[in-house]
Design a protein around this motif. Structure first.
Motif, PDB file in Angstrom:
ATOM      1  N   GLU A 144       6.240  13.550  -4.463  1.00 24.95           N
ATOM      2  CA  GLU A 144       7.565  12.910  -4.409  1.00 24.95           C
ATOM      3  C   GLU A 144       8.386  13.441  -3.245  1.00 24.95           C
ATOM      4  O   GLU A 144       8.210  14.570  -2.819  1.00 24.95           O
ATOM      5  CB  GLU A 144       8.301  13.109  -5.735  1.00 24.95           C
ATOM      6  CG  GLU A 144       7.757  12.166  -6.792  1.00 24.95           C
ATOM      7  CD  GLU A 144       8.686  11.980  -7.987  1.00 24.95           C
ATOM      8  OE1 GLU A 144       9.856  12.398  -7.909  1.00 24.95           O
ATOM      9  OE2 GLU A 144       8.220  11.417  -8.989  1.00 24.95           O
ATOM     10  N   GLY A 145       9.275  12.613  -2.717  1.00 27.05           N
ATOM     11  CA  GLY A 145      10.170  13.017  -1.627  1.00 27.05           C
ATOM     12  C   GLY A 145       9.527  12.794  -0.263  1.00 27.05           C
ATOM     13  O   GLY A 145       8.316  12.627  -0.170  1.00 27.05           O
ATOM     14  N   LEU A 146      10.348  12.796   0.789  1.00 28.70           N
ATOM     15  CA  LEU A 146       9.827  12.576   2.134  1.00 28.70           C
ATOM     16  C   LEU A 146       9.229  13.860   2.683  1.00 28.70           C
ATOM     17  O   LEU A 146       9.571  14.952   2.250  1.00 28.70           O
ATOM     18  CB  LEU A 146      10.946  12.081   3.060  1.00 28.70           C
ATOM     19  CG  LEU A 146      11.494  10.694   2.716  1.00 28.70           C
ATOM     20  CD1 LEU A 146      12.526  10.266   3.751  1.00 28.70           C
ATOM     21  CD2 LEU A 146      10.377   9.652   2.612  1.00 28.70           C
ATOM     22  N   THR A 192       8.749   4.424   6.433  1.00 26.83           N
ATOM     23  CA  THR A 192       8.787   5.790   5.898  1.00 26.83           C
ATOM     24  C   THR A 192       9.642   5.783   4.632  1.00 26.83           C
ATOM     25  O   THR A 192      10.862   5.640   4.692  1.00 26.83           O
ATOM     26  CB  THR A 192       9.407   6.761   6.925  1.00 26.83           C
ATOM     27  OG1 THR A 192       8.750   6.567   8.170  1.00 26.83           O
ATOM     28  CG2 THR A 192       9.234   8.208   6.472  1.00 26.83           C
ATOM     29  N   VAL A 193       8.961   5.890   3.511  1.00 25.25           N
ATOM     30  CA  VAL A 193       9.616   5.756   2.209  1.00 25.25           C
ATOM     31  C   VAL A 193       8.824   6.600   1.211  1.00 25.25           C
ATOM     32  O   VAL A 193       7.620   6.778   1.384  1.00 25.25           O
ATOM     33  CB  VAL A 193       9.546   4.250   1.774  1.00 25.25           C
ATOM     34  CG1 VAL A 193       9.802   4.062   0.310  1.00 25.25           C
ATOM     35  CG2 VAL A 193      10.480   3.375   2.596  1.00 25.25           C
ATOM     36  N   ASP A 194       9.498   7.120   0.172  1.00 28.54           N
ATOM     37  CA  ASP A 194       8.771   7.728  -0.941  1.00 28.54           C
ATOM     38  C   ASP A 194       8.221   6.600  -1.809  1.00 28.54           C
ATOM     39  O   ASP A 194       8.952   5.948  -2.544  1.00 28.54           O
ATOM     40  CB  ASP A 194       9.711   8.626  -1.754  1.00 28.54           C
ATOM     41  CG  ASP A 194       9.018   9.219  -2.977  1.00 28.54           C
ATOM     42  OD1 ASP A 194       7.840   8.876  -3.225  1.00 28.54           O
ATOM     43  OD2 ASP A 194       9.649  10.016  -3.688  1.00 28.54           O
ATOM     44  N   GLY A 195       6.918   6.384  -1.689  1.00 29.61           N
ATOM     45  CA  GLY A 195       6.285   5.241  -2.358  1.00 29.61           C
ATOM     46  C   GLY A 195       6.141   5.409  -3.868  1.00 29.61           C
ATOM     47  O   GLY A 195       5.734   4.460  -4.538  1.00 29.61           O
ATOM     48  N   ASP A 214       4.599   5.437   3.810  1.00 27.19           N
ATOM     49  CA  ASP A 214       4.145   6.830   3.753  1.00 27.19           C
ATOM     50  C   ASP A 214       5.370   7.735   3.786  1.00 27.19           C
ATOM     51  O   ASP A 214       6.407   7.377   4.337  1.00 27.19           O
ATOM     52  CB  ASP A 214       3.208   7.152   4.932  1.00 27.19           C
ATOM     53  CG  ASP A 214       2.286   8.311   4.587  1.00 27.19           C
ATOM     54  OD1 ASP A 214       1.095   8.068   4.322  1.00 27.19           O
ATOM     55  OD2 ASP A 214       2.767   9.478   4.553  1.00 27.19           O
ATOM     56  N   ARG A 215       5.217   8.931   3.191  1.00 21.91           N
ATOM     57  CA  ARG A 215       6.334   9.883   3.170  1.00 21.91           C
ATOM     58  C   ARG A 215       6.445  10.670   4.477  1.00 21.91           C
ATOM     59  O   ARG A 215       7.409  11.400   4.665  1.00 21.91           O
ATOM     60  CB  ARG A 215       6.233  10.814   1.963  1.00 21.91           C
ATOM     61  CG  ARG A 215       4.950  11.602   1.899  1.00 21.91           C
ATOM     62  CD  ARG A 215       4.809  12.315   0.562  1.00 21.91           C
ATOM     63  NE  ARG A 215       5.750  13.398   0.421  1.00 21.91           N
ATOM     64  CZ  ARG A 215       5.567  14.630   0.907  1.00 21.91           C
ATOM     65  NH1 ARG A 215       4.460  14.924   1.577  1.00 21.91           N
ATOM     66  NH2 ARG A 215       6.479  15.553   0.730  1.00 21.91           N
ATOM     67  N   GLU A 236       0.860  -1.185   0.000  1.00 19.57           N
ATOM     68  CA  GLU A 236       0.000   0.000   0.000  1.00 19.57           C
ATOM     69  C   GLU A 236       0.897   1.235   0.000  1.00 19.57           C
ATOM     70  O   GLU A 236       1.792   1.353   0.838  1.00 19.57           O
ATOM     71  CB  GLU A 236      -0.891   0.046   1.248  1.00 19.57           C
ATOM     72  CG  GLU A 236      -1.791   1.284   1.212  1.00 19.57           C
ATOM     73  CD  GLU A 236      -2.443   1.676   2.536  1.00 19.57           C
ATOM     74  OE1 GLU A 236      -3.466   2.363   2.496  1.00 19.57           O
ATOM     75  OE2 GLU A 236      -1.925   1.288   3.605  1.00 19.57           O
ATOM     76  N   VAL A 237       0.659   2.159  -0.919  1.00 21.43           N
ATOM     77  CA  VAL A 237       1.376   3.437  -0.923  1.00 21.43           C
ATOM     78  C   VAL A 237       0.431   4.478  -0.323  1.00 21.43           C
ATOM     79  O   VAL A 237      -0.636   4.743  -0.890  1.00 21.43           O
ATOM     80  CB  VAL A 237       1.809   3.831  -2.349  1.00 21.43           C
ATOM     81  CG1 VAL A 237       2.467   5.215  -2.346  1.00 21.43           C
ATOM     82  CG2 VAL A 237       2.756   2.788  -2.924  1.00 21.43           C
ATOM     83  N   GLY A 238       0.815   5.048   0.820  1.00 23.08           N
ATOM     84  CA  GLY A 238      -0.039   6.034   1.499  1.00 23.08           C
ATOM     85  C   GLY A 238      -0.671   5.425   2.741  1.00 23.08           C
ATOM     86  O   GLY A 238      -1.878   5.184   2.789  1.00 23.08           O
TER      87      GLY A 238
END
Ligand code: SAH
Length: 218
Positions: free
Chosen positions: A212-214, A135-138, A110-111, A87-89
């Motif tokens: 994009e980005g954290l 915690t990652v830029d998905g 999630d960022r 899941e992204v987000g």
């Protein structure tokens, strides 16, 4: 004031009725949504609205999605119980908690570090041990754990992100809201075939954008 068992049963019935009336008909999805109490994922003044079928604000300027949209997205993934899901987000963690009851393993990213920390605390409290939140830029997926049987993006992208398509197994399904952040977006289901990708347009939706980005809190 604490609720009586009758109040709780009544509230649950209304919640499930709202889901069904908006097209969530898959009994496995309805059972999972009956079991995961959305109240655990909302803090502060909005907690009392947890059982209304509406999106609500959470930390970091983000939102927890509308329950019926969570149900429709989960249903669109056609989970088998054996799936490895990305899941992204993560947001509040509510969607990931529902996925965790219907899939083998859930990775959610999630960022915003703070959202991931809060979601991890809730997963521990509810003893949901098959979820890993990071915690990652998905937008780039999670290459270390790829490929995935299912990918769910809960923030809107202008197009299905290429790195995510690449991390989908053949036969795998990705569900993603597509469109500009301030315009009508559509929920799209992408199925990876042996030779390419099939696209289905499912329903109009409104999500916060995939950025994009954290986050600056990280
Ligand atoms: N699924 C969540 C709701 C998600 S709101 C729930 O059940 O509550 C959308 C989330 O996507 C936000 O928390 C936002 O921080 C996150 N997001 C946006 N862009 C992102 C990116 N590139 N990588 C990871 N997360 C992202």
């Amino acid at each position: 004031m604490s609720e009586s068992p009758e109040d709780i049963a009544q509230r649950k019935m209304q919640f499930l009725f709202a889901l069904r009336s908006r097209g969530v008909t898959d009994s496995n999805v309805l059972n999972a949504m009956e079991r995961v109490d959305r109240g655990h994922f909302i803090r502060g003044t909005f907690a009392e609205r947890a059982y209304d079928d509406m999106p609500l604000p959470i930390a970091c300027g983000q939102t927890i999605s509308q329950p019926s949209v969570v149900g429709l997205m989960t249903q669109a993934l056609r989970l088998t119980g054996r799936d490895k899901v990305l899941e992204v987000g993560t947001g509040s963690g509510y969607q990931a908690a529902i996925l965790s009851l219907l899939a083998r393993r859930v990775y959610t990213v999630d960022r915003h570090r703070r959202l991931v920390a809060d979601a991890n605390a809730t997963f521990r409290q509810l003893d949901l041990t098959n979820i890993t939140a990071l915690t990652v830029d998905g937008s780039f997926g999670l290459p270390d754990q790829a490929p995935f049987d299912r990918i769910l993006v809960t923030a809107a992208a202008e197009d299905p992100p290429g790195p995510l398509l690449a991390q989908l197994k053949p036969g795998g399904i990705m569900v993603v809201p597509v469109g500009q952040s301030d315009a009508v977006q559509h929920l799209i289901r992408v199925t990876r075939t042996e030779t390419g990708f099939d696209y289905d347009e499912l329903l109009p939706v409104r999500f916060v954008p995939l950025v994009e980005g954290l986050g600056r809190d990280t």
